[in-house]
Write an enzyme that holds these catalytic residues in place. Structure first.
Site, short mmCIF file in Angstrom:
data_model
loop_
_atom_site.label_atom_id
_atom_site.label_comp_id
_atom_site.label_asym_id
_atom_site.label_seq_id
_atom_site.Cartn_x
_atom_site.Cartn_y
_atom_site.Cartn_z
N LYS A 175 -52.02 -18.04 -32.26
CA LYS A 175 -51.11 -16.94 -32.61
C LYS A 175 -49.70 -17.50 -32.59
O LYS A 175 -49.44 -18.50 -31.95
CB LYS A 175 -51.20 -15.85 -31.55
CG LYS A 175 -52.33 -14.88 -31.73
CD LYS A 175 -51.90 -13.60 -31.06
CE LYS A 175 -53.06 -12.71 -30.72
NZ LYS A 175 -52.64 -11.65 -29.83
N HIS A 203 -43.90 -16.41 -30.27
CA HIS A 203 -42.85 -15.51 -30.72
C HIS A 203 -41.62 -15.57 -29.84
O HIS A 203 -41.59 -16.31 -28.85
CB HIS A 203 -43.38 -14.08 -30.90
CG HIS A 203 -43.97 -13.50 -29.66
ND1 HIS A 203 -43.21 -13.23 -28.56
CD2 HIS A 203 -45.23 -13.12 -29.37
CE1 HIS A 203 -43.99 -12.71 -27.63
NE2 HIS A 203 -45.22 -12.64 -28.09
N HIS A 240 -41.91 -15.38 -26.14
CA HIS A 240 -42.33 -16.62 -25.48
C HIS A 240 -41.15 -17.57 -25.35
O HIS A 240 -41.03 -18.29 -24.37
CB HIS A 240 -43.46 -17.29 -26.24
CG HIS A 240 -44.71 -16.46 -26.30
ND1 HIS A 240 -45.30 -16.10 -27.48
CD2 HIS A 240 -45.45 -15.90 -25.32
CE1 HIS A 240 -46.37 -15.37 -27.22
NE2 HIS A 240 -46.49 -15.22 -25.91
N1 ARG Z 1 -50.12 -14.77 -22.94
C1 ARG Z 1 -49.44 -13.59 -22.53
C2 ARG Z 1 -48.67 -12.99 -23.72
O1 ARG Z 1 -48.38 -13.68 -24.64
C3 ARG Z 1 -48.48 -13.81 -21.42
C4 ARG Z 1 -49.12 -14.26 -20.14
C5 ARG Z 1 -48.35 -13.80 -18.96
N2 ARG Z 1 -48.87 -14.29 -17.74
C6 ARG Z 1 -49.85 -13.74 -17.01
N3 ARG Z 1 -50.19 -14.32 -15.92
N4 ARG Z 1 -50.42 -12.63 -17.42
O2 ARG Z 1 -48.40 -11.81 -23.72
#
Ligand code: ARG
Length: 570
Positions: free
Chosen positions: A126, A129, A132
């Site tokens: 993905k 974005h 991130h």
């Molecule tokens: N991958 C998730 C996202 O893009 C963020 C992860 C955040 N960290 C966690 N431990 N849940 O939304």
């Protein structure tokens, strides 16, 4: 607390018998320097001492004798205004910076303690974005901050590499993807087929059915599903690593959501054992009504696990592996409820260490888009920043050599890259993290105003002066020369630096450093507008060179903390 405010508090404490620590809190810097360098308002004190503030101020001032850092003291109504022995203070501060070197501002507060900082955490297959990107920028700065506080910092990237969307990616790839294209433009191709899935699947139940099937196969360990998934993961991780390298960031662990597969059955057992899990319409949840939250969904009807379940597992695993004093999650505001639920469930499971966890949240980025349109590929943003920075430097750069193109082409590219990236980073970090950030190309790249290039340019000005100075920088200078308001202002700010890092750590707030750096850069520019460093009488030049050296050190440290390059030319 600094040497001056300490001396003021000690003096008033000696006259009143109250604790210096208590008194210290009331010390102010007068808005107009003509009143004095520091001021002590007597209002609160007058209540304790049962005297009018004016009388109290007058009585205390009568007792004053100049000594050490305090040169003079007068009253103005209820205020006691102090003038300081500027040269004594300049000497204390500049010698400290000179002798502590790059260690200036660091502390051992966190020695022997470990902090886990989880940040960036993009999803594979993905787009990476802007959310991130923000997490990456803020998280990286926090790592630098905690390292300077003496902590053992562990950098974690909780990759989003599991979940039902992988059933969708596999379905999409099997239908519309090709291995050749995957070789040629890996991530773009994955994104293409994935977004096609979203267009075509709107009212297409069979497509969704197929996707669920593939995710089930993946969870059951079907070889084809596994091999496609791991190829997609590899491609994405490679791409992310390229980006992190460009940003100068490394991680200690890329253990993402998929990593916890084997941990989950045990976790579910443990949760059942505690009686926390209850069945609700075929699914298993932890009820959280008592805490004003919706129930935490742990196991779905089809026994598939969820994002939250994997986060519980990750926390348990990390505590076992790293035994942390703190663990923070740098993730956007929209996931606030998720983390509240996570922390509450861990607390209910009886983990004392759940108190050591914090969600370091942040707001949105508004208005970031590139020429290619609204979907932002990070690489595009960076490329565009570099191109734009190149143009800006050509037109406005401080360093004439850079401007007229005498610097090697390669160095110019590096400068443009550092300026472009610095502009993006600074724009992100100058606002309190929970606020939204506005992104506007023309504003963030300006050399005037609150921008990254402005701060980098102040450092470049320091470097220019140091380059042209032919003598040696030394700590034995005539400090009496540094007597102007502009110089005192710089000394004050330089002295604040260790406390600034402390505050940034306590609040998980890199903006504290960004704002401080900007103010220091502004003060330095004001100083340069009114005074000359080079070409003055020798003892003046020597002292101001030492001051410039201190400013350069601290600006460089701030830039480094924020992940921006401390350029020598631009
Ligand atoms: N991958 C998730 C996202 O893009 C963020 C992860 C955040 N960290 C966690 N431990 N849940 O939304």
């Amino acid at each position: 607390m600094n040497e001056v405010t300490r001396a003021i508090a000690d003096f008033i404490s000696g006259e009143t018998g109250l604790s210096a620590d208590e008194l210290h809190r009331w010390i102010e810097v007068p808005r107009d320097p003509q009143w004095g360098d520091y001021a002590f308002p007597c209002f609160t004190l007058s209540r304790t001492m049962k005297k009018s503030p004016q009388n109290l101020a007058r009585e205390i001032v009568l007792k004053f004798k100049p000594a050490g850092l305090l040169a003079d003291c007068t009253t103005a109504g209820a205020y006691i205004n102090f003038r300081i022995q500027r040269e004594v203070w300049a000497e204390i501060v500049l010698q400290r910076i000179f002798f502590e070197g790059p260690g200036y501002g660091q502390s051992l507060e966190g020695a022997g303690k470990r902090i886990l900082i989880e940040f960036s955490s993009p999803n594979i297959a993905k787009p990476f974005h802007v959310g991130h990107l923000r997490s990456t920028i803020i998280g990286h700065a926090l790592c630098q901050i905690f390292e300077r506080r003496g902590y053992d910092v562990v950098r974690l990237n909780h990759l989003g590499d599991w979940g039902k969307q992988f059933g969708e990616v596999i379905t999409a790839f099997k239908r519309w993807g090709s291995l050749e294209q995957l070789e040629a433009k890996p991530l773009k191709h994955l994104l293409e087929v994935y977004s096609r899935f979203h267009q075509e699947s709107k009212d297409e139940e069979p497509l969704h059915e197929e996707a669920r099937g593939w995710f089930r196969k993946l969870e059951e360990g079907d070889p084809e599903a596994r091999s496609l998934w791991s190829r997609f993961r590899e491609i994405s991780v490679e791409e992310f690593k390229r980006l992190y390298k460009f940003l100068g960031i490394t991680f200690d662990s890329y253990e993402g959501e998929s990593f916890y597969q084997d941990w989950l059955p045990g976790l579910i057992e443990r949760m059942r054992g505690t009686g926390l899990l209850i069945e609700s319409q075929g699914a298993w949840v932890v009820p959280l009504e008592a805490y004003q939250m919706p129930p935490a969904l742990i196991l779905k009807t089809d026994e598939a696990t969820l994002y939250l379940t994997r986060d519980i597992a990750a926390a348990e695993y990390r505590f076992e592996k790293w035994d942390f004093a703190k663990m923070i999650y740098v993730v956007g505001v929209p996931q606030r409820l998720h983390f509240q639920q996570l922390f509450k469930v861990l607390e209910l499971m009886g983990y004392e260490w759940s108190k050591r966890l914090a969600h370091v949240d942040f707001g949105h980025v508004l208005g970031m888009s590139t020429r290619r349109g609204e979907v932002v590929f990070l690489q595009d943003v960076i490329d565009e920043a570099v191109q734009r920075a190149e143009r800006v430097i050509e037109e406005r750069g401080e360093d004439k050599e850079a401007r007229i193109g005498k610097i090697l082409e390669k160095e110019r590219k590096n400068i443009a890259r550092a300026v472009g990236l610095g502009a993006i980073i600074f724009n992100d970090l100058r606002t309190k993290r929970t606020k939204d950030v506005e992104f506007d190309w023309d504003r963030i790249l300006g050399f005037e105003g609150a921008t990254g290039p402005y701060c980098q340019n102040a450092h470049v000005r320091c470097c220019g002066i140091m380059r042209k100075y032919s003598g040696e920088v030394m700590a034995a200078v005539d400090y009496g020369v540094l007597a102007s308001d502009e110089e005192l202002d710089l000394i004050k700010r330089l002295r604040e630096f260790p406390e600034v890092i402390e505050r940034a750590a306590a609040e998980y707030e890199p903006s504290v450093i960004a704002v401080y750096m900007l103010e220091l850069a502004m003060s330095f520019n004001v100083f340069l507008a009114r005074h000359r460093v080079l070409g003055e009488e020798k003892r003046v030049t020597q002292a101001r060179v030492l001051l410039t050296h201190g400013v350069k050190r601290v600006l460089a440290a701030c830039l480094e903390i924020l992940g921006m390059e401390a350029l020598e030319r631009m």
